[in-house]
Design a protein around this motif. Structure first.
Motif, short mmCIF file in Angstrom:
data_model
loop_
_atom_site.label_atom_id
_atom_site.label_comp_id
_atom_site.label_asym_id
_atom_site.label_seq_id
_atom_site.Cartn_x
_atom_site.Cartn_y
_atom_site.Cartn_z
N MET A 261 -27.64 25.73 -56.60
CA MET A 261 -26.33 25.28 -54.38
C MET A 261 -25.05 25.97 -55.18
O MET A 261 -24.65 26.27 -54.46
CB MET A 261 -26.44 23.55 -54.94
CG MET A 261 -27.04 23.26 -54.84
SD MET A 261 -27.71 21.21 -54.59
CE MET A 261 -27.86 20.58 -56.81
N SER A 262 -24.92 25.84 -56.34
CA SER A 262 -23.57 26.91 -56.35
C SER A 262 -23.60 28.05 -58.07
O SER A 262 -22.72 27.97 -58.62
CB SER A 262 -22.22 25.41 -56.89
OG SER A 262 -23.03 24.68 -58.10
N SER A 263 -24.65 28.40 -58.25
CA SER A 263 -24.91 29.43 -58.45
C SER A 263 -25.26 29.41 -60.18
O SER A 263 -25.08 30.36 -61.20
CB SER A 263 -23.35 30.59 -58.89
OG SER A 263 -24.55 31.38 -57.97
N SER A 313 -32.01 24.03 -60.16
CA SER A 313 -30.46 22.27 -60.68
C SER A 313 -31.40 21.34 -60.03
O SER A 313 -32.11 21.13 -59.82
CB SER A 313 -29.66 23.10 -60.50
OG SER A 313 -29.39 22.17 -58.29
N THR A 314 -30.76 20.28 -61.07
CA THR A 314 -31.40 18.78 -60.32
C THR A 314 -30.43 18.39 -59.31
O THR A 314 -28.86 18.65 -59.08
CB THR A 314 -30.98 18.01 -61.36
OG1 THR A 314 -31.98 18.57 -62.51
CG2 THR A 314 -31.87 15.75 -61.02
N ASN A 317 -31.74 13.67 -58.87
CA ASN A 317 -33.20 13.16 -59.55
C ASN A 317 -34.05 14.47 -59.39
O ASN A 317 -34.77 14.13 -60.19
CB ASN A 317 -33.91 11.87 -59.58
CG ASN A 317 -32.17 10.98 -59.83
OD1 ASN A 317 -31.06 11.01 -60.61
ND2 ASN A 317 -32.56 9.41 -59.20
N SER A 345 -29.55 24.07 -64.31
CA SER A 345 -28.44 23.24 -64.72
C SER A 345 -28.78 21.76 -63.58
O SER A 345 -29.56 21.33 -63.56
CB SER A 345 -27.63 24.20 -64.34
OG SER A 345 -26.24 22.95 -64.10
N GLY A 347 -26.63 17.67 -63.73
CA GLY A 347 -24.63 17.35 -63.49
C GLY A 347 -24.71 15.84 -64.90
O GLY A 347 -23.91 15.62 -65.48
N GLY A 350 -30.16 14.77 -65.30
CA GLY A 350 -31.39 15.68 -65.18
C GLY A 350 -32.61 15.31 -64.17
O GLY A 350 -31.92 14.40 -63.72
C1 LIG Z 1 -26.22 16.80 -53.81
C2 LIG Z 1 -25.95 17.44 -55.50
C3 LIG Z 1 -27.09 16.02 -56.14
C4 LIG Z 1 -26.90 15.93 -57.18
N1 LIG Z 1 -28.07 15.35 -57.97
C5 LIG Z 1 -28.15 15.60 -59.30
C6 LIG Z 1 -28.32 14.46 -60.29
O1 LIG Z 1 -29.12 13.56 -59.52
N2 LIG Z 1 -28.85 14.48 -61.03
C7 LIG Z 1 -28.41 15.46 -62.19
O2 LIG Z 1 -28.01 14.97 -63.28
N3 LIG Z 1 -27.07 16.37 -61.48
C8 LIG Z 1 -26.86 16.19 -59.93
N4 LIG Z 1 -25.94 17.37 -59.19
C9 LIG Z 1 -25.08 18.66 -60.49
C10 LIG Z 1 -25.95 19.54 -60.04
O3 LIG Z 1 -27.05 19.47 -60.53
C11 LIG Z 1 -25.08 20.30 -60.79
O4 LIG Z 1 -23.82 20.58 -60.19
C12 LIG Z 1 -25.82 21.91 -61.16
O5 LIG Z 1 -24.78 22.16 -62.33
C13 LIG Z 1 -25.43 22.38 -60.12
O6 LIG Z 1 -26.33 23.98 -60.63
P1 LIG Z 1 -26.49 24.91 -59.29
O7 LIG Z 1 -25.66 25.31 -59.26
O8 LIG Z 1 -27.49 25.86 -59.97
O9 LIG Z 1 -27.10 24.58 -58.04
C14 LIG Z 1 -26.14 17.41 -58.24
C15 LIG Z 1 -24.84 18.05 -57.33
C16 LIG Z 1 -25.22 17.48 -55.90
C17 LIG Z 1 -24.20 19.13 -55.22
#
Ligand SMILES: Cc1cc2nc3c(=O)[nH]c(=O)nc-3n(C[C@H](O)[C@H](O)[C@H](O)COP(=O)(O)O)c2cc1C
Length: 474
Positions: A261-263, A313-314, A317, A345, A347, A350
């Motif tokens: 979603m955000s690299s 990424s997650t 969930n 990745s 937040g 995971g």
């Molecule tokens: C809409 C949305 C839902 C998310 N849901 C979760 C979650 O359920 N569990 C979690 O650990 N992180 C969650 N995250 C955080 C992302 O996993 C985290 O920002 C991650 O670093 C994004 O990596 P990416 O840039 O590769 O997508 C969520 C982020 C967004 C934007």
């Protein structure tokens, strides 16, 4: 316009320069396609296959330039899918009493599409022949599940032409009809893409079927497929390729694909690839963002690879939806003898990476350790990713999975290093799904290494949902 193929055989098919989607949008035909139909004019006039339904009118108009439709003696339908038998309704409206030669399974699929049970079907089996005069015969060979239950090939004696239908074909459009006339790189790319995306699930059937056909000891001067070119120059080269591809094909190549979603997961992918390259510079590493790349190209790259790394990424969930879709495709394609692992990745709690690992295992991959990073990876986290890449490269290079090879001969040339190791595999004689004891059946909790006799009686074929009794040894 018709094209002369050989002696009294003419191509009466249809080119489709503009098609970009096949099987819905499942297969991107980046080089267009063609629907090859052939007219044989011996003592009897024979039409082999038709064209895609959307070209029915054009087909009839062109065919009428070639022959009075009422003088067609026999129609052969090698495969009932709409891109080959689609023009039947239009054709049969004009010549309703002409016999249609096809397999027993094809009657079901032709009726299922055209709804004309009154048509004059003549069922053929492997080895059946049809005399077409002038000392020539057609010999039929059933090829169930290559790639539908109804598929068959038709061989013409004397001219030694094998009308192979989808097998050995490719989605490729060119004004030239023969393999020696077209760009060889483009042709190869479309052949392997076709095999990887369409035929991989049936790889276990390919080698025995080719052996069966070779067992007839018939000369082959041409292979006239139903998509793309006609193999005229060294026609068995594509048969050799199929044998290679069917035998758990892999190159020294690793494919990485991800969604992000955000690299953050993208950064992990790049660093893992650097680590793999550090340790094993000879291995080809390809990285794809699934949202931005052609899915069929990624699947072709996986087909060519010894292993695949899947990143997500997650989100809420779970993994990102395009990754989930791709894992479903990988499960259906039944790749064998390949490694895999997940990364991504997250937040807070995971979830994606563990789910991907489970899905990869269910899809039959040999699983290696996964890797997770919290939020945007910093310098240390990226160093961990590079180290992870190094470990993967070492593990996958030092401990290659053993490839069972199947002995085959073409033109009396044995393939190298062949040993038979498949004796325990079982095949469903209804849908041709193959039980491989080395893989087990993850979705029904049958552990890898389980002999067929120990598989529980409650086992249902994942292909057609019938019980154990429909299976035979391969
Ligand atoms: C809409 C949305 C839902 C998310 N849901 C979760 C979650 O359920 N569990 C979690 O650990 N992180 C969650 N995250 C955080 C992302 O996993 C985290 O920002 C991650 O670093 C994004 O990596 P990416 O840039 O590769 O997508 C969520 C982020 C967004 C934007």
């Amino acid at each position: 316009m018709a094209i002369h193929v050989k002696n009294n055989i003419r191509w009466v098919g249809q080119r489709d320069w503009e098609v970009r989607d096949f099987h819905g949008t499942e297969y991107k035909t980046l080089q267009g396609s063609s629907y090859n139909s052939y007219l044989i004019r011996e003592a009897k006039n024979v039409l082999i296959d038709t064209v895609d339904k959307k070209f029915s009118r054009d087909f009839i108009v062109n065919l009428e330039q070639e022959i009075d439709l009422n003088t067609i003696d026999y129609i052969i339908i090698n495969h009932a899918e709409e891109d080959h038998a689609g023009a039947l309704s239009e054709l049969m409206a004009r010549i309703p009493n002409t016999p249609i030669y096809c397999t027993a399974n094809a009657i079901d699929s032709i009726n299922g599409h055209h709804h004309h049970p009154e048509w004059h079907f003549i069922t053929v089996k492997t080895g059946d022949t049809l005399d077409i005069g002038n000392g020539k015969q057609l010999i039929f060979v059933e090829t169930p599940m290559l790639h539908w239950p109804d598929s068959m090939m038709t061989y013409m004696t004397q001219d030694a032409v094998l009308f192979s239908n989808d097998a050995f074909g490719q989605h490729y459009c060119d004004e030239h009809l023969f393999n020696d006339e077209v760009d060889q790189t483009e042709l190869y790319e479309q052949c392997i893409r076709y095999y990887a995306n369409i035929l991989t699930p049936f790889s276990r059937l390919v080698t025995p079927k080719i052996n069966e056909i070779l067992g007839f000891n018939l000369p082959v001067s041409m292979i006239a497929t139903s998509h793309g070119i006609v193999w005229r120059d060294n026609p068995t080269q594509i048969v050799e390729k199929y044998l290679e591809w069917a035998n758990d094909y892999q190159e020294d190549r690793i494919t990485i694909f991800y969604d992000s979603m955000s690299s953050n997961t993208r950064m992990m992918a790049d660093a893992i690839a650097q680590g793999i390259h550090d340790t094993d510079p000879a291995v080809a590493v390809k990285i794809y963002n699934i949202s931005r790349h052609d899915k069929n190209e990624i699947l072709t790259q996986i087909f060519r690879s010894k292993g695949v790394l899947v990143g997500s990424s997650t989100m809420n969930n779970v993994m990102m939806p395009k990754i989930a879709g791709m894992l479903e495709e990988l499960t259906g394609l039944r790749f064998r003898n390949k490694r895999a692992s997940a990364f991504g990745s997250f937040g807070w709690t995971g979830g994606a990476v563990d789910r991907i690992q489970t899905r990869l295992m269910d899809a039959g991959f040999d699983i290696s350790l996964s890797l997770k990073a919290k939020w945007r990876p910093d310098g240390d986290a990226l160093a961990d990713c590079r180290e992870h890449g190094r470990k993967i490269a070492r593990e996958w290079a030092l401990h290659p999975l053993t490839t069972p090879t199947i002995p085959v001969t073409i033109n009396d040339k044995p393939t190298t290093g062949a040993t038979e190791t498949q004796s325990q595999s079982m095949i469903c004689n209804v849908c041709q799904w193959v039980y491989d004891p080395a893989l087990g059946e993850p979705l029904q909790n049958v552990a890898p290494g389980t002999a067929w006799s120990d598989v529980p009686d409650s086992f249902l074929c994942p292909g057609c949902a019938l019980g154990k009794s429909v299976f035979d040894p391969m």
